[in-house]
Structures are given as structure tokens and as C-alpha cells.
Enzyme design. Structure first.
Site, mmCIF file in Angstrom:
data_model
loop_
_atom_site.group_PDB
_atom_site.id
_atom_site.type_symbol
_atom_site.label_atom_id
_atom_site.label_comp_id
_atom_site.label_asym_id
_atom_site.label_seq_id
_atom_site.Cartn_x
_atom_site.Cartn_y
_atom_site.Cartn_z
ATOM 1 C CE1 TYR A 1 -4.485 1.749 -0.008
ATOM 2 C CE2 TYR A 1 -3.106 2.744 2.134
ATOM 3 C CZ TYR A 1 -4.645 3.074 1.400
ATOM 4 O OH TYR A 1 -5.075 3.631 1.274
ATOM 5 C CB SER B 1 1.629 -5.268 3.118
ATOM 6 O OG SER B 1 0.924 -4.367 3.904
ATOM 7 C CD GLN B 2 -2.401 -2.291 -2.256
ATOM 8 O OE1 GLN B 2 -2.804 -1.047 -2.582
ATOM 9 N NE2 GLN B 2 -1.108 -1.966 -3.059
ATOM 10 C CG ASP C 1 1.909 -6.695 11.098
ATOM 11 O OD1 ASP C 1 1.011 -5.460 11.478
ATOM 12 O OD2 ASP C 1 2.047 -7.394 10.023
ATOM 13 C CG HIS D 1 3.427 -4.581 8.239
ATOM 14 N ND1 HIS D 1 2.293 -5.328 8.144
ATOM 15 C CD2 HIS D 1 3.006 -4.018 7.424
ATOM 16 C CE1 HIS D 1 1.439 -5.290 6.604
ATOM 17 N NE2 HIS D 1 2.296 -4.138 5.956
#
Length: 324
Positions: free
Chosen positions: A94, A185-186, A274, A304
């Protein structure tokens, strides 16, 4: 073993397989219709090869004109001179971008080609989508949030469907001998979604995926993109009157809802500290995977963040997948 921050203990996480109560009853029909509609578009892709300092690779800049004319910037990197080889579709995180050729040289040393695109509105790419609602919250999570057909991530998934159609077409620069999707992640969430949408994917590596199990994420995430939705309610709907409608939209794009269609070998990673993609949301995706050959690597003290220990495991996993 290890630590936890605001989430379940590890022994509970390993068994955490929540009922998908927010998966729409017409979920499969919705995406079957989208795939059918996207198949009517012929990808228009400009491939511009460039001189590159590393003599063992070929590098091209891509401009992919998507279904709504949004020009998405991309990158293609392959071992020098090959016309067929294994290929990876890389999805970025992201607010990130398609990256640089140097990011993918480790894959070309294994004989793998890499294709990577900016997600619309991120990196160097615009978003030509038209969304009816506004918001004082920064980011993309709320664009079109009340309309599943015109939600931001629905549009992103349409882009991915069209890009995957290009990968399987004769105009793709190589013929993939094996094909995987990867990201963190994204990018991890998009990799899971891509594998669930396209049955031709041979392997998946999805690290601490975002866009996963929204019902839980909105309860326990403490920072990052999920908080855009949390703060949307705070500043636009403080008594959560539109909560069910928002969850309905998110139900169509939740990457966990695609996991029961993923049967290929899959590697995932999770950090137990996270707070952006909480461990329970990651295990929800992992435990709903239909793949028999699957593994999740657990890192008790990682948040993260980049994780070179996991990167080594991912290289070994992908090397095994391309070598049979």
C-alpha cells in the site's frame, strides 16, 4: 512460544478459521460476471525495452491501458534473450510502486522473469475511476465504499484480471513455463486474490497479507490502512449506521473469501507483533486456503516490516516450485 500484541496466542491462531459470515451469497456470481466482462477487453500494452547496466537481463518499461483507460505503469525484467521461462507477478504494498529492476535481480538469477505494475492511484499511475462519495480520510480505502460495483479495490481487481489475461496472451514478452504470484501486505492480499481469480497460477507467496478478514481487522488493527475505515466511521458515521453496508462492499474484495479456490502450493509469513495486518487476519486467510501444500512461517518479534529471514525461505520455496 513468542510474543503477541493485542491478538490471540499462537496456539489459538493456528486453529483460527472463522466462519465467513460476511461473504456475500452472490460472491462467485459477482466475480464470474466481472471476469466475463473483462474478457471482452483487449489489453493495450506499450513495451519499451531499455538499455540496462546488468548485461544478463532484459528490462522493459510498460504502460498498460486498463479497462477504463487508466494508464498503469509497469516493469518487466527477464533473463537475457529468453523467450520462455518461469514468471512471477509481483504485487507491491500500500502506497508503494512497481519498484525498480534492481529489486528483481535475485529472481532473474534463478532464471525467472518478473512483471510488476503500479496499483491504480499508487506509484506513478493515476486512477480514472469515478467515485460518488468523498471523505476527509487520506488514502484509497474509502473510494466508492458504498458501491461494490464501483469500489476502489473492485476496480483494482478488474485491472488484475485484465493483466493476467495479457500474461496468458501471445503478446506477453515470454511464454511462462511456471507462473507464480507474490507480494507482501497489500501485495500479499492481491496475490491471494489473483490466485483465487485465476486457476492458472502454479504457486503463491503472500507475506502478512492486507485486505484480509475485515470483520476482525477493524476490531484489532492499531495502525495502517484498516484505520482509514475505522476513522471514516469516527468522522462521517460516529454511530456506525452504515456499518453493514460498508462491510457488504468489503465482503466482495476480502482476500480471505478467495482462499477456498487456491489449491496450488502456498507460502505465507506473519509477524506476531504486527499491528497493521494483525496475526489473526493472516491466519484466517491461511486456514481457509484449499491448498494441501501450504506453510506459514511465524516470526514472534517481527512487526509489519521487511524480513530477510523470510526472504531466504521464500527464495527456497520458489526455487523448489520452478524446478519441480
Amino acid at each position: 512460544m513468542g510474543r503477541k500484541v493485542g491478538d490471540y496466542p499462537l496456539n489459538e491462531l493456528r486453529k483460527y478459521r472463522p466462519e465467513l459470515t460476511n461473504k456475500p451469497s452472490d460472491f462467485q456470481m459477482f466475480w464470474d460476471n466481472e471476469k466475463k466482462e473483462i474478457s471482452t477487453f483487449t489489453p493495450d500494452v506499450a513495451v519499451n525495452w531499455r538499455d540496462y547496466a546488468v548485461p544478463t537481463v532484459d528490462v522493459a518499461d510498460l504502460t498498460f491501458t486498463s479497462w477504463d483507460e487508466t494508464p498503469l505503469k509497469g516493469l518487466f525484467v527477464k533473463p537475457k534473450g529468453v523467450t520462455e521461462c518461469p514468471a512471477i507477478f509481483f504485487f507491491h504494498g500500500y502506497t508503494g510502486s512497481r519498484g525498480f529492476a534492481t529489486n528483481f535481480l535475485k529472481w532473474t538469477t534463478l532464471g525467472i522473469a518478473v512483471v510488476s505494475f503500479d496499483v491504480r492511484g499508487q506509484g506513478d499511475s493515476p486512477d480514472y475511476g469515478k467515485y460518488e462519495n468523498g471523505s476527509r480520510i487520506l488514502g484509497w480505502m474509502l473510494n466508492g465504499i458504498h458501491d461494490p460495483k464501483n469500489y476502489y479495490f473492485t476496480n483494482v481487481y478488474r485491472d488484475i484480471l485484465m493483466q493476467l489475461n495479457w500474461v496468458w496472451s501471445n503478446s506477453f514478452p515470454i511464454q511462462p513455463t511456471r507462473f507464480g504470484v507474490i507480494g507482501g501486505s497489500q501485495g500479499g492480499g492481491l496475490a491471494l486474490t489473483a490466485a483465487g481469480l485465476d486457476g492458472n497460477v502454479d504457486f503463491v507467496a503472500a507475506d502478512w497479507p492486507f485486505i484480509a478478514h475485515f470483520e476482525r481487522a477493524l476490531e484489532v488493527a492499531l495502525s495502517g490502512p484498516y484505520m482509514e475505515i475505522v476513522n471514516y466511521f469516527k468522522w462521517h458515521d460516529p454511530q456506525y449506521e452504515a456499518y453493514e453496508n460498508v462491510l457488504k462492499t468489503l465482503g466482495y474484495i476480502d482476500s480471505v473469501h478467495f482462499c477456498d479456490r487456491i489449491t496450488c502450493p502456498t507460502l505465507m509469513g506473519v509477524g506476531l507483533e504486527d499491528a497493521i495486518t494483525p496475526p489473526s487476519t493472516v491466519f484466517a486467510a491461511y486456514n481457509h486456503l484449499a491448498a494441501k501444500d501450504k506453510n506459514i512461517e511465524v516470526y514472534p518479534q517481527f512487526v509489519h516490516e521487511a524480513n530477510m529471514f523470510h526472504e531466504e525461505k521464500k527464495i527456497a520455496f520458489i526455487a523448489k516450485q520452478i524446478n519441480g
